[in-house]
Enzyme design. Structure first.
Site, mmCIF file in Angstrom:
data_model
loop_
_atom_site.group_PDB
_atom_site.id
_atom_site.type_symbol
_atom_site.label_atom_id
_atom_site.label_comp_id
_atom_site.label_asym_id
_atom_site.label_seq_id
_atom_site.Cartn_x
_atom_site.Cartn_y
_atom_site.Cartn_z
ATOM 1 C CB SER A 194 9.201 -24.573 28.989
ATOM 2 O OG SER A 194 8.838 -23.476 29.776
ATOM 3 C CG ASP A 197 13.955 -18.761 26.145
ATOM 4 O OD1 ASP A 197 13.346 -17.947 26.867
ATOM 5 O OD2 ASP A 197 13.891 -19.986 26.301
ATOM 6 C CG HIS A 213 10.237 -19.974 26.665
ATOM 7 N ND1 HIS A 213 11.342 -20.684 27.095
ATOM 8 C CD2 HIS A 213 9.166 -20.576 27.239
ATOM 9 C CE1 HIS A 213 10.939 -21.667 27.896
ATOM 10 N NE2 HIS A 213 9.632 -21.620 27.995
#
Lengths: 222, 420
Positions: free
Chosen positions: B192, B358, B391
């Protein structure tokens, strides 16, 4: 092995042979065509068997594209440089002359646009190695002639309705395509059912009958 | 983006079927939230971590056009640096993460957020590698951020801290790596926002990064993601206790606002499928609807708990700064709009990972990076992993992620001659 034994072996269908090292013989033949230390892109790399062979035995900077997630993940987990991608689309993203060799092993018949794929490979790589299963192989012909059904062999075991192989061709068909895209055949070998060289240097028409698959080394035409 | 344990099932499971979160109850053994908050606050200047101080002789020049000095970086290390200093791996944390990647968290008492991957015998093997995890610039657990004391005033910076960028975070990390006497990192790994830092590392210091592993990342923050962040920031700033960012001085805390921000964000870290699988429409400790606005549904209770747990350990202004840094991230923009130029001539080997469910950092974001790396001729692997966990999957126990991380780092280690 004498000529007669060799011929019998060529005419006998068995699964692809493996050398003592455990490598597939047809992949070893392809690896032999690659100059050591080259930059290589293997299109349809599977779980990276050829990539590993090229890296380990030829010292190549070998990268792969593979469409199946399982293949990619297995290859990456082995430390190989493989990306998930579709040859029918993603070859366009590579710059000209990015690689010394672009290899397409037993995959051309599964692409949606074989001609485009071949053209892209010739753009991205200075040389191209393509191996194809030969639909003109005598057993295929015999199968179709006698049974009247779409042939299947141990190397190509699919039924017509679920096969990923949507663009079959014969050795002679492929040679014609090479001419059409303006490439030059630098080297060609027909392989028997063991993935070993057909031991006679014969005209295309004969290879088209005896070769279960063929390997071509191509370069751009003038 | 989540603390692993907030995202993973143990806390969730307990909570979904246990006490309702409404009103701020949680499943920890002692103390009200504010006590944890005070504990967290103390970490801003005096963290339970190693500290690297950078004085006036080593200022940090920020993208905002100003210099920050003095400043400090808080970090944890695991394993031992070898004699060649060739076995160092830098871990970059995500928005709400911190340097406590593989040790018990000093505030929450929970295990490190990446103990799925980091530890003895694990893919990021602390028996073999020297692992460094630092708190990002703008964070709130010891690296200089808005809740740190501004030495010029003696009070917390609040909004007086310049807005920082991902590149600023990476500059600070590079100074830390210098301080540790390490020229070249074996690998930089993160998911991320951590993945953004990995990309920035490879672009800014390619000769210092042998292998780069950005997971569930993007080379730029999308409009949708900026939009979600703006919702979160507005929730914080709409809380009357935020006091224009001066809450630390005024003795208030924008707990409600930050909790709402976290609740909204948390939804984006999951997927429709995982929410359905975990909670469906199940009710929270009740037989029927209450015809009120209580947390009737388990999913409501869960989100409230996530919000509450988050504010205990995270600073509201840090949330503004770090989300802003992500929003500003657009690597290609620094290289004439062509992402491939960011990686021109880069020898670093890359391995990118994305997850099918995601939708915050979708596979297409990773693929765009792969295309740029291919165009730049950089060695790159890319795998999309099948997962319904959204995610957050990069923080969870995903066997394929484990295998890929192990394979990639192992081959990198072999390439530089690090013994098994």
């Amino acid at each position: 092995m004498n000529a007669r034994e060799a011929l019998i072996q060529d005419l006998t269908m068995k699964e692809a042979a493996r050398a003592a090292s455990g490598a597939r013989v047809d992949l070893l033949l392809i690896a032999e065509l690659v100059e050591p230390g080259s930059r290589v892109l293997d299109v349809g790399a599977g779980d990276g068997e050829l990539l590993a062979l090229l890296a380990n035995t030829r010292g190549c900077d070998a990268r792969g594209i593979e469409i199946s997630r399982a293949g990619v993940n297995a290859g990456v987990a082995r430390g190989l440089a493989i990306i998930q991608g579709d040859a029918d689309i993603d070859l366009a993203d590579y710059p000209d002359d990015a690689f010394d060799y672009v290899i397409l092993s037993q995959t051309l018949q599964a692409t949606r646009r074989p001609k485009w794929v071949l053209e892209q490979m010739l753009r991205v790589g200075r040389r191209v190695i393509v191996s194809i299963p030969n639909f003109g192989f005598w057993r295929m012909r015999l199968d179709l002639l006698l049974n009247g059904r779409m042939p299947s062999t141990e190397n190509l075991p699919y039924s017509w309705y679920d096969t990923p192989n949507i663009h079959f061709c014969t050795i002679r068909d492929f040679v014609a395509l090479v001419e059409e895209v303006g490439a030059r055949i630098e080297h060609a070998t027909a392989l028997n059912g063991y993935g070993q060289k057909v031991r006679f240097n014969l005209p295309w028409a004969v290879w088209n009958l005896l070769g279960e698959q063929a390997v071509f080394l191509l370069s751009r035409g003038k | 983006m989540n603390d692993r344990n907030e995202a993973a099932s143990p806390a969730t499971g307990t909570h979904a079927t246990g006490t309702p979160a409404a009103g701020g109850a949680d499943d920890r053994p002692v103390g009200p939230g504010r006590a944890y908050e005070a504990l967290a606050r103390a970490q801003a200047d005096f963290p339970q971590s190693e500290l690297a101080h950078f004085g006036p002789d080593t200022p940090l020049t920020l993208d905002a056009g100003v210099t920050l000095t003095p400043f400090q970086v808080a970090y944890q290390t695991y394993g031992t640096l070898n004699a060649d200093k060739s076995n160092a791996i830098l871990i970059c944390h995500a928005l709400s993460g911190d340097q406590h990647a593989a040790n018990v968290h000093p505030v929450t008492g929970k295990p490190g957020w990446w103990e799925t991957l980091i530890g003895p015998g694990k893919p990021i093997d602390t028996d073999r590698f020297f692992v460094i995890a630092s708190n990002v610039l703008g964070g709130c657990l010891g690296t200089t951020g808005p809740s740190s004391i501004n030495p010029k005033t003696g009070f917390p910076y609040g909004l007086d801290l310049p807005v920082v960028t991902i590149r600023d975070m990476v500059r600070a990390q590079a100074m830390l790596i210098d301080r540790l006497g390490i020229d070249k990192l074996l690998a930089v790994v993160g998911g991320s926002m951590g993945g953004m830092q990995v990309l920035q590392w490879a672009a800014s210091y390619p000769e210092r990064v042998f292998a780069a592993m950005p997971m569930a990342a993007a080379a730029r923050h999308s409009a949708q993601n900026i939009a979600f962040h703006e919702v979160g920031r507005q929730a914080v700033m709409a809380d009357p206790d935020w006091r224009q960012g001066r809450y630390l001085l005024e003795g208030t805390s924008p707990r409600r606002g930050l909790a709402v921000a976290r609740m909204a964000a948390h939804i984006t870290y999951m997927s429709d499928g995982s929410l359905h699988r975990k909670f469906g429409r199940r009710l929270q400790d009740r037989d029927g609807r209450t015809f009120s606005f209580d947390a009737d549904f388990q999913v409501e209770s869960y989100l409230r708990h996530q919000g509450e747990a988050f504010v205990d350990r995270f600073d509201a202004n840090s949330y503004l700064y770090v989300t802003r840094a992500m929003d500003y991230f657009d690597l290609a923009a620094d290289y004439g709009g062509v992402l491939a130029n960011a990686f021109k001539g880069v020898k670093t080997r890359f391995c990118l990972v994305s997850f099918t469910s995601d939708w915050l950092f979708p596979t297409s974001d990773s693929r765009a990076i792969v295309h740029a790396l291919n165009a730049a001729g950089a060695p790159v692997s890319f795998a999309e992993i099948e997962s319904d966990k959204g995610h957050d999957a990069f923080l969870l126990d995903e066997p394929e992620l484990t295998a890929i991380t192990r394979g990639f780092l192992d081959s990198a280690a072999r390439a530089v001659g690090i013994a098994r």
